[in-house]
Scaffold this active site. Structure first.
Site, short mmCIF file in Angstrom:
data_model
loop_
_atom_site.label_atom_id
_atom_site.label_comp_id
_atom_site.label_asym_id
_atom_site.label_seq_id
_atom_site.Cartn_x
_atom_site.Cartn_y
_atom_site.Cartn_z
N SER A 123 6.96 83.24 1.07
CA SER A 123 7.20 84.14 0.07
C SER A 123 8.60 84.32 -0.20
O SER A 123 9.11 83.43 -0.65
CB SER A 123 6.66 85.33 0.51
N HIS A 183 3.71 81.91 -3.20
CA HIS A 183 2.77 82.45 -3.67
C HIS A 183 3.38 83.37 -4.66
O HIS A 183 4.54 83.29 -4.83
CB HIS A 183 1.92 83.08 -2.74
#
EC number: 3.4.21.92
Length: 196
Positions: free
Chosen positions: A101, A126
């Site tokens: 992330s 993501h």
């Protein structure tokens, strides 16, 4: 048995006697920085302060940022990224363990050609997530608009720093995409994979 951060001897230039400092302070003095936790305002401000201080101290000597992070808050992560682009010294990024992330966003922000992953490291990208699950409708709409702007910013940075087309990065960010070190290299997130 002592618990806590180990202390090591360190002699400042020009001093005869060494003093005992915690191991992180010793490593910071060697320009080695660590992101070894979730990205939040506290660690973000610490790393930003260290990068700015060390770049003022010597703007020709590179910084090394070791990353083992599950990700975290978007704005503090973007602040770390922006500071890495702002400071004069090159910032090497080294992924050890996991850069997920916002951890992977910080990883990709290292100086191009100076981004490294250890051989068994994992990288995950993501889209940013919202924190307003129980908000009023008006707040939720404003949050969604801001989230779309942040997603666009993050996507464009990945496109710029990896050399991948916008459609590839956008598609990858639709879900959690985990990569090995060599897959992250092929994806352009890191430039080198360390040899075992």
């Amino acid at each position: 048995m002592p618990i806590g951060v180990p202390k090591v001897p360190f002699r400042s230039p020009g001093e005869e006697d060494a003093s005992w400092v915690d191991v992180y302070n010793r490593l910071y003095r060697e320009r080695l920085l660590f992101l070894g936790q979730e990205v939040d305002s506290e660690i973000s401000n610490q790393l930003i302060g260290l990068m700015v201080y060390l770049s003022i101290e010597n703007d020709n000597k590179d910084l090394y940022l070791f990353i083992n992070s599950p990700g975290g808050w978007v704005i503090p992560g973007v602040a770390i990224y922006d500071t890495m682009q702002f400071v004069q010294p090159d910032v090497h990024t080294i992924c050890m363990g996991l850069a997920a992330s916002m951890g992977s966003f910080v990883l990709v922000g290292g100086e191009i050609t100076k981004r490294l992953a250890f051989p068994h490291a994992r990288v995950m990208i993501h889209q940013p997530a919202s924190s307003f699950y129980e908000a009023q409708t008006g707040e939720f709409i404003l949050e969604a608009e801001e989230l779309l702007k942040l997603r666009e910013t993050i996507t464009r940075v990945y496109v710029q720093r990896t050399g991948k087309p916008l459609w590839v990065v956008s598609e990858d960010m639709e879900r959690d995409v985990f990569m090995s070190a060599t897959e992250a290299q092929a994806h352009g997130i890191v430039d080198l994979v360390a040899i075992e």
